[in-house]
Scaffold this motif. Structure first.
Motif, mmCIF file in Angstrom:
data_model
loop_
_atom_site.group_PDB
_atom_site.id
_atom_site.type_symbol
_atom_site.label_atom_id
_atom_site.label_comp_id
_atom_site.label_asym_id
_atom_site.label_seq_id
_atom_site.Cartn_x
_atom_site.Cartn_y
_atom_site.Cartn_z
ATOM 1 N N LEU A 88 65.667 90.997 -15.793
ATOM 2 C CA LEU A 88 66.344 92.028 -16.585
ATOM 3 C C LEU A 88 65.390 93.157 -16.957
ATOM 4 O O LEU A 88 65.757 94.339 -16.929
ATOM 5 C CB LEU A 88 66.935 91.420 -17.861
ATOM 6 C CG LEU A 88 68.258 90.661 -17.752
ATOM 7 C CD1 LEU A 88 68.607 90.033 -19.091
ATOM 8 C CD2 LEU A 88 69.373 91.578 -17.288
ATOM 9 N N GLN A 89 64.166 92.767 -17.287
ATOM 10 C CA GLN A 89 63.177 93.771 -17.667
ATOM 11 C C GLN A 89 62.718 94.604 -16.477
ATOM 12 O O GLN A 89 62.154 95.689 -16.652
ATOM 13 C CB GLN A 89 61.960 93.097 -18.304
ATOM 14 C CG GLN A 89 62.261 92.316 -19.574
ATOM 15 C CD GLN A 89 62.845 93.188 -20.676
ATOM 16 O OE1 GLN A 89 64.033 93.143 -20.943
ATOM 17 N NE2 GLN A 89 62.018 93.991 -21.305
ATOM 18 N N GLY B 271 66.211 80.890 -17.814
ATOM 19 C CA GLY B 271 66.423 82.001 -18.726
ATOM 20 C C GLY B 271 65.225 82.935 -18.772
ATOM 21 O O GLY B 271 65.383 84.157 -18.820
ATOM 22 N N GLU B 272 64.020 82.373 -18.742
ATOM 23 C CA GLU B 272 62.814 83.209 -18.713
ATOM 24 C C GLU B 272 62.714 83.985 -17.403
ATOM 25 O O GLU B 272 62.291 85.150 -17.382
ATOM 26 C CB GLU B 272 61.574 82.327 -18.906
ATOM 27 C CG GLU B 272 60.273 83.099 -19.014
ATOM 28 C CD GLU B 272 60.179 83.956 -20.265
ATOM 29 O OE1 GLU B 272 59.333 84.869 -20.294
ATOM 30 O OE2 GLU B 272 60.952 83.717 -21.220
ATOM 31 N N ILE B 273 63.100 83.335 -16.301
ATOM 32 C CA ILE B 273 63.105 84.017 -15.001
ATOM 33 C C ILE B 273 64.089 85.182 -15.018
ATOM 34 O O ILE B 273 63.768 86.300 -14.595
ATOM 35 C CB ILE B 273 63.451 83.028 -13.875
ATOM 36 C CG1 ILE B 273 62.337 81.993 -13.705
ATOM 37 C CG2 ILE B 273 63.700 83.764 -12.554
ATOM 38 C CD1 ILE B 273 62.696 80.851 -12.775
ATOM 39 N N PHE B 274 65.294 84.926 -15.521
ATOM 40 C CA PHE B 274 66.317 85.975 -15.581
ATOM 41 C C PHE B 274 65.922 87.082 -16.554
ATOM 42 O O PHE B 274 66.228 88.261 -16.320
ATOM 43 C CB PHE B 274 67.666 85.380 -15.984
ATOM 44 C CG PHE B 274 68.272 84.489 -14.946
ATOM 45 C CD1 PHE B 274 67.841 84.524 -13.624
ATOM 46 C CD2 PHE B 274 69.294 83.603 -15.275
ATOM 47 C CE1 PHE B 274 68.412 83.699 -12.657
ATOM 48 C CE2 PHE B 274 69.870 82.780 -14.323
ATOM 49 C CZ PHE B 274 69.425 82.829 -13.012
ATOM 50 N N TYR B 275 65.258 86.714 -17.648
ATOM 51 C CA TYR B 275 64.801 87.729 -18.601
ATOM 52 C C TYR B 275 63.787 88.668 -17.945
ATOM 53 O O TYR B 275 63.857 89.893 -18.121
ATOM 54 C CB TYR B 275 64.184 87.056 -19.826
ATOM 55 C CG TYR B 275 63.474 88.022 -20.741
ATOM 56 C CD1 TYR B 275 64.195 88.890 -21.559
ATOM 57 C CD2 TYR B 275 62.078 88.072 -20.793
ATOM 58 C CE1 TYR B 275 63.553 89.782 -22.403
ATOM 59 C CE2 TYR B 275 61.425 88.955 -21.628
ATOM 60 C CZ TYR B 275 62.171 89.807 -22.432
ATOM 61 O OH TYR B 275 61.531 90.706 -23.255
ATOM 62 N N GLY B 276 62.863 88.093 -17.196
ATOM 63 C CA GLY B 276 61.894 88.930 -16.480
ATOM 64 C C GLY B 276 62.579 89.851 -15.485
ATOM 65 O O GLY B 276 62.178 91.010 -15.317
ATOM 66 N N THR C 132 71.713 82.560 -18.142
ATOM 67 C CA THR C 132 72.118 83.972 -18.173
ATOM 68 C C THR C 132 72.322 84.432 -19.606
ATOM 69 O O THR C 132 71.869 85.514 -20.005
ATOM 70 C CB THR C 132 73.414 84.168 -17.369
ATOM 71 O OG1 THR C 132 73.210 83.728 -16.017
ATOM 72 C CG2 THR C 132 73.812 85.632 -17.349
ATOM 73 N N ALA C 133 73.006 83.608 -20.410
ATOM 74 C CA ALA C 133 73.254 83.962 -21.806
ATOM 75 C C ALA C 133 71.954 84.050 -22.594
ATOM 76 O O ALA C 133 71.764 84.961 -23.410
ATOM 77 C CB ALA C 133 74.192 82.933 -22.444
ATOM 78 N N VAL C 134 71.040 83.111 -22.341
ATOM 79 C CA VAL C 134 69.755 83.102 -23.049
ATOM 80 C C VAL C 134 68.925 84.326 -22.672
ATOM 81 O O VAL C 134 68.281 84.946 -23.533
ATOM 82 C CB VAL C 134 68.992 81.797 -22.744
ATOM 83 C CG1 VAL C 134 67.548 81.900 -23.202
ATOM 84 C CG2 VAL C 134 69.670 80.615 -23.426
ATOM 85 N N ALA C 135 68.931 84.690 -21.394
ATOM 86 C CA ALA C 135 68.175 85.860 -20.945
ATOM 87 C C ALA C 135 68.708 87.136 -21.587
ATOM 88 O O ALA C 135 67.931 87.984 -22.057
ATOM 89 C CB ALA C 135 68.249 85.969 -19.424
ATOM 90 N N VAL C 136 70.028 87.263 -21.622
ATOM 91 C CA VAL C 136 70.638 88.432 -22.267
ATOM 92 C C VAL C 136 70.331 88.421 -23.764
ATOM 93 O O VAL C 136 70.040 89.470 -24.358
ATOM 94 C CB VAL C 136 72.160 88.446 -22.025
ATOM 95 C CG1 VAL C 136 72.830 89.560 -22.824
ATOM 96 C CG2 VAL C 136 72.454 88.627 -20.535
#
Length: 268
Positions: free
Chosen positions: A139-140, A132-137, A59-63
């Motif tokens: 977020l976008q 983190g990559e999954i959560f980043y996607g 979560t922190a990495v995605a943010v």
């Protein structure tokens, strides 16, 4: 020896409890089921702890990767790139020899050369990068209307993230995150075949399956048993994550809820 006696002797052998010596001859089906099942305790330990702790780092990495500040965005992006771009098997080898080197500098790193901690650190970082990559996607992909509504209600900062952004991110990412969780548990079989040694032959499920395959020259019994255990474990993971998915989407109409699907990754 009856199957019950075999269970009492070997059910917790992977944890150092019970019979110390492995069977040497006259291997029974019960012995193989019990010992491979005993090794599954390590696989469940590695997968569960890495998944739970990696969730927060992910979560922190995605943010961080979604941040506008390059001093935050660049380290998060490189962390994801390095751990997703290199094979997990190589990460185990590199980490083991790194911890061995650091142990020569300070005794603090002694536990890190053992699988229970050193391999766990690698799995923790690896799953954090993928998640983190999954959560980043996710977020976008958050609808702009959700964040605009939060702004209209006067939500900002941590309150906006906790009440609107984070729950929406989880709802969007959960099906893909479930597949990552399944693959993480499967990846735990690499631990004792990388650099980390199995102390006193206390290995995981694949360690015992390989032992029986080598001794009997018949891989068609222990490996299907191993697959059976992992299929059961996968069904449990899908069930638990499915319940969480239903909870996350409880406010949506039934026809709009995303169904859980298993899409295995071929290459990690």
């Amino acid at each position: 020896m009856s199957c019950w006696e075999t269970f009492l002797d070997y059910a917790l052998r992977s944890q150092g409890i019970g019979e110390r010596l492995l069977p040497r001859s006259d291997f029974t089906l019960c012995q193989q089921f019990v010992l491979i099942g005993s090794g599954m305790i390590w696989n469940i330990y590695f997968g569960t702890v890495a998944l739970v702790t990696g969730f927060f780092l992910a979560t922190a990495v995605a943010v961080g990767k979604a941040a506008r500040n390059p001093l935050i965005r660049k380290p998060a992006s490189w962390f994801i790139f390095i751990f997703r771009g290199s094979p997990l098997f190589i990460q185990f080898f590199f980490a083991y020899f790194l911890f061995l080197t650091l142990r020569g500098v300070s005794s603090f790193f002694d536990p890190f050369t053992s699988a229970w901690l050193g391999a766990l650190v690698v799995l923790f970082l690896n799953t954090a990068a993928y998640s983190g990559e999954i959560f980043y996607g996710a977020l976008q992909s958050i609808p702009k209307g959700d964040t605009e509504a939060a702004d209209a209600y006067g939500l900002s900062g941590w309150s906006r993230f906790r009440r609107v952004v984070w729950p929406t991110m989880l709802r969007l990412a959960w099906p893909a995150y479930t597949n990552e969780a399944i693959f993480l548990f499967h990846a735990t079989t690499l631990v004792f075949f990388s650099g980390f040694p199995a102390a006193q032959q206390r290995g995981d499920a694949l360690y015992y399956a390989s032992y029986f395959a080598d001794k009997t020259f018949n891989p068609f019994v222990p490996y299907p048993i191993l697959a059976f255990y992992f299929i059961l474990l996968t069904l449990v993971i899908i069930g638990i994550f499915g319940l969480i998915n239903s909870r996350l989407n409880r406010h949506l109409p039934q026809e709009r809820r995303k169904r859980m699907t298993f899409k295995p990754q071929i290459i990690r």
